[in-house]
Design a protein around this motif. Sequence first.
Motif, PDB file in Angstrom:
ATOM      1  N   LYS A  87       0.856  -1.192   0.000  1.00 39.89           N
ATOM      2  CA  LYS A  87       0.000   0.000   0.000  1.00 39.89           C
ATOM      3  C   LYS A  87       0.888   1.236   0.000  1.00 39.89           C
ATOM      4  CE  LYS A  87      -0.485  -0.208   5.029  1.00 39.89           C
ATOM      5  NZ  LYS A  87      -1.418  -0.399   6.140  1.00 39.89           N
ATOM      6  N   VAL A  88       0.404   2.281  -0.661  1.00 38.58           N
ATOM      7  CA  VAL A  88       1.021   3.599  -0.566  1.00 38.58           C
ATOM      8  C   VAL A  88       0.320   4.304   0.583  1.00 38.58           C
ATOM      9  CG1 VAL A  88       1.337   5.839  -1.692  1.00 38.58           C
ATOM     10  CG2 VAL A  88       1.573   3.736  -3.024  1.00 38.58           C
ATOM     11  N   VAL A  89       1.107   4.848   1.508  1.00 37.22           N
ATOM     12  CA  VAL A  89       0.557   5.539   2.672  1.00 37.22           C
ATOM     13  C   VAL A  89       1.022   6.993   2.620  1.00 37.22           C
ATOM     14  CG1 VAL A  89       0.503   5.635   5.192  1.00 37.22           C
ATOM     15  CG2 VAL A  89       0.616   3.423   4.033  1.00 37.22           C
ATOM     16  N   ILE A  90       0.049   7.905   2.646  1.00 39.87           N
ATOM     17  CA  ILE A  90       0.356   9.334   2.708  1.00 39.87           C
ATOM     18  C   ILE A  90       0.039   9.794   4.119  1.00 39.87           C
ATOM     19  CG2 ILE A  90      -0.197  11.630   1.829  1.00 39.87           C
ATOM     20  CD1 ILE A  90      -1.035  10.316  -0.783  1.00 39.87           C
ATOM     21  N   PHE A  91       1.000  10.474   4.750  1.00 43.37           N
ATOM     22  CA  PHE A  91       0.763  10.967   6.105  1.00 43.37           C
ATOM     23  C   PHE A  91       1.425  12.324   6.302  1.00 43.37           C
ATOM     24  CE2 PHE A  91       4.325   8.033   6.169  1.00 43.37           C
ATOM     25  CZ  PHE A  91       5.286   8.587   7.013  1.00 43.37           C
ATOM     26  N   LEU A  92       0.840  13.087   7.207  1.00 43.12           N
ATOM     27  CA  LEU A  92       1.354  14.390   7.599  1.00 43.12           C
ATOM     28  C   LEU A  92       2.145  14.206   8.889  1.00 43.12           C
ATOM     29  CD1 LEU A  92       1.045  17.585   7.124  1.00 43.12           C
ATOM     30  CD2 LEU A  92      -0.623  17.432   8.954  1.00 43.12           C
ATOM     31  N   ARG A  93       3.370  14.666   8.879  1.00 38.89           N
ATOM     32  CA  ARG A  93       4.200  14.629  10.093  1.00 38.89           C
ATOM     33  C   ARG A  93       4.160  16.033  10.678  1.00 38.89           C
ATOM     34  NH1 ARG A  93       7.383  11.108  12.554  1.00 38.89           N
ATOM     35  NH2 ARG A  93       9.327  11.769  13.511  1.00 38.89           N
ATOM     36  N   THR A  94       3.616  16.156  11.887  1.00 42.29           N
ATOM     37  CA  THR A  94       3.436  17.478  12.486  1.00 42.29           C
ATOM     38  C   THR A  94       4.777  18.098  12.843  1.00 42.29           C
ATOM     39  OG1 THR A  94       3.195  16.537  14.696  1.00 42.29           O
ATOM     40  CG2 THR A  94       1.165  16.896  13.422  1.00 42.29           C
ATOM     41  N   ILE A 115      -2.738   8.953  -6.527  1.00 43.23           N
ATOM     42  CA  ILE A 115      -1.955   7.718  -6.527  1.00 43.23           C
ATOM     43  C   ILE A 115      -2.626   6.710  -7.451  1.00 43.23           C
ATOM     44  CG2 ILE A 115      -1.015   5.851  -5.105  1.00 43.23           C
ATOM     45  CD1 ILE A 115      -0.005   8.665  -4.277  1.00 43.23           C
ATOM     46  N   ASN A 116      -1.847   6.130  -8.365  1.00 40.12           N
ATOM     47  CA  ASN A 116      -2.358   5.094  -9.266  1.00 40.12           C
ATOM     48  C   ASN A 116      -1.370   3.946  -9.336  1.00 40.12           C
ATOM     49  OD1 ASN A 116      -4.834   6.272 -10.322  1.00 40.12           O
ATOM     50  ND2 ASN A 116      -3.493   7.790 -11.249  1.00 40.12           N
ATOM     51  N   TRP A 117      -1.814   2.772  -8.905  1.00 40.55           N
ATOM     52  CA  TRP A 117      -1.010   1.566  -9.083  1.00 40.55           C
ATOM     53  C   TRP A 117      -1.223   1.129 -10.535  1.00 40.55           C
ATOM     54  CZ3 TRP A 117       2.457  -0.628  -5.849  1.00 40.55           C
ATOM     55  CH2 TRP A 117       2.412  -0.253  -4.504  1.00 40.55           C
ATOM     56  N   ILE A 118      -0.156   1.073 -11.323  1.00 48.36           N
ATOM     57  CA  ILE A 118      -0.229   0.648 -12.718  1.00 48.36           C
ATOM     58  C   ILE A 118      -0.107  -0.868 -12.799  1.00 48.36           C
ATOM     59  CG2 ILE A 118       0.850   0.881 -15.009  1.00 48.36           C
ATOM     60  CD1 ILE A 118      -0.526   3.432 -13.884  1.00 48.36           C
ATOM     61  N   GLU A 119       0.788  -1.414 -12.008  1.00 45.93           N
ATOM     62  CA  GLU A 119       0.995  -2.857 -11.886  1.00 45.93           C
ATOM     63  C   GLU A 119       1.251  -3.143 -10.411  1.00 45.93           C
ATOM     64  OE1 GLU A 119       4.209  -4.149 -14.401  1.00 45.93           O
ATOM     65  OE2 GLU A 119       3.524  -2.928 -16.080  1.00 45.93           O
ATOM     66  N   GLU A 120       1.465  -4.401 -10.095  1.00 45.01           N
ATOM     67  CA  GLU A 120       1.718  -4.765  -8.699  1.00 45.01           C
ATOM     68  C   GLU A 120       2.941  -4.040  -8.144  1.00 45.01           C
ATOM     69  OE1 GLU A 120       2.344  -8.679  -5.829  1.00 45.01           O
ATOM     70  OE2 GLU A 120       2.499  -8.917  -7.999  1.00 45.01           O
ATOM     71  N   LYS A 121       3.918  -3.763  -8.990  1.00 41.39           N
ATOM     72  CA  LYS A 121       5.155  -3.160  -8.516  1.00 41.39           C
ATOM     73  C   LYS A 121       5.498  -1.863  -9.236  1.00 41.39           C
ATOM     74  CE  LYS A 121       7.029  -7.488  -6.877  1.00 41.39           C
ATOM     75  NZ  LYS A 121       6.707  -7.282  -5.505  1.00 41.39           N
ATOM     76  N   VAL A 122       4.478  -1.173  -9.751  1.00 35.15           N
ATOM     77  CA  VAL A 122       4.673   0.133 -10.394  1.00 35.15           C
ATOM     78  C   VAL A 122       3.563   1.066  -9.929  1.00 35.15           C
ATOM     79  CG1 VAL A 122       4.842   1.408 -12.565  1.00 35.15           C
ATOM     80  CG2 VAL A 122       5.712  -0.935 -12.443  1.00 35.15           C
ATOM     81  N   ASP A 153      13.608  -0.892  -2.952  1.00 34.20           N
ATOM     82  CA  ASP A 153      13.888  -2.315  -2.769  1.00 34.20           C
ATOM     83  C   ASP A 153      12.985  -2.819  -1.655  1.00 34.20           C
ATOM     84  OD1 ASP A 153      15.873  -2.486  -4.736  1.00 34.20           O
ATOM     85  OD2 ASP A 153      17.371  -1.679  -3.368  1.00 34.20           O
ATOM     86  N   ALA A 154      12.067  -3.694  -2.022  1.00 35.61           N
ATOM     87  CA  ALA A 154      11.071  -4.185  -1.074  1.00 35.61           C
ATOM     88  C   ALA A 154      11.064  -5.705  -1.061  1.00 35.61           C
ATOM     89  CB  ALA A 154       9.687  -3.665  -1.461  1.00 35.61           C
ATOM     90  N   LYS A 155      10.488  -6.243  -0.013  1.00 33.51           N
ATOM     91  CA  LYS A 155      10.299  -7.694   0.075  1.00 33.51           C
ATOM     92  C   LYS A 155       9.447  -8.124  -1.120  1.00 33.51           C
ATOM     93  CE  LYS A 155       7.534  -9.064   3.255  1.00 33.51           C
ATOM     94  NZ  LYS A 155       6.907  -9.356   4.537  1.00 33.51           N
ATOM     95  N   GLY A 156       9.923  -9.084  -1.877  1.00 31.26           N
ATOM     96  CA  GLY A 156       9.189  -9.529  -3.054  1.00 31.26           C
ATOM     97  C   GLY A 156       9.665  -8.867  -4.336  1.00 31.26           C
ATOM     98  N   GLY A 157      10.652  -8.002  -4.252  1.00 32.83           N
ATOM     99  CA  GLY A 157      11.211  -7.368  -5.444  1.00 32.83           C
ATOM    100  C   GLY A 157      11.035  -5.864  -5.434  1.00 32.83           C
ATOM    101  N   PRO A 158      11.795  -5.174  -6.298  1.00 34.61           N
ATOM    102  CA  PRO A 158      11.764  -3.713  -6.322  1.00 34.61           C
ATOM    103  C   PRO A 158      10.420  -3.169  -6.812  1.00 34.61           C
ATOM    104  CG  PRO A 158      13.120  -4.547  -8.116  1.00 34.61           C
ATOM    105  CD  PRO A 158      12.731  -5.728  -7.286  1.00 34.61           C
ATOM    106  N   ILE A 159      10.088  -1.982  -6.309  1.00 33.39           N
ATOM    107  CA  ILE A 159       8.884  -1.270  -6.732  1.00 33.39           C
ATOM    108  C   ILE A 159       9.342   0.004  -7.420  1.00 33.39           C
ATOM    109  CG2 ILE A 159       6.788  -0.097  -5.960  1.00 33.39           C
ATOM    110  CD1 ILE A 159       6.743  -2.093  -3.603  1.00 33.39           C
ATOM    111  N   ILE A 160       8.792   0.264  -8.592  1.00 33.95           N
ATOM    112  CA  ILE A 160       9.124   1.453  -9.375  1.00 33.95           C
ATOM    113  C   ILE A 160       8.103   2.540  -9.053  1.00 33.95           C
ATOM    114  CG2 ILE A 160       9.450   2.393 -11.701  1.00 33.95           C
ATOM    115  CD1 ILE A 160      11.477   0.182 -10.818  1.00 33.95           C
ATOM    116  N   ILE A 161       8.605   3.748  -8.773  1.00 33.66           N
ATOM    117  CA  ILE A 161       7.741   4.892  -8.463  1.00 33.66           C
ATOM    118  C   ILE A 161       7.979   5.968  -9.514  1.00 33.66           C
ATOM    119  CG2 ILE A 161       7.117   6.628  -6.751  1.00 33.66           C
ATOM    120  CD1 ILE A 161       9.190   3.837  -5.501  1.00 33.66           C
TER     121      ILE A 161
END
Length: 134
Positions: free
Chosen positions: A40-47, A94-101, A120-128
Amino acid sequence: MRPKFRLLLYLLLLLNSCQIFNDPQNVLIEEYPNEQGTKKVVIFLRTGNAATNNSIHISILDQDYHLKDTDTGNIFVADNPAWNEEIAKTLFTINWIEEKVVVITSANWGRIFRQVEKLDAKGGPIIIQFELQK
């Protein structure tokens, strides 16, 4: 009570009330799971506090991971003095194009401190892919 002690006590109370020593907190804005339900992509505000602005952080995390106040964005970190929780909700698409893009689009990137295009993530790299909204 001595005047110097009274002044010191007053200054300490004043500084404490300004909340300049507060630890930052993470405020969850939105989560965007991939279709497979693995990441998951998580967007958060850090105060911020008196010394730092609020900042927007974006991370890609395992689906079952729960955000902690000690977490920082692993793919994107930026700030802008005008950003708050309400503005943060509208800054990114945010748009997931593929499982890892994943494609992240925004019209206002702020002052960028971290922007990672391959995680570099568990299960292979993710392209952003970061795109400027027109």
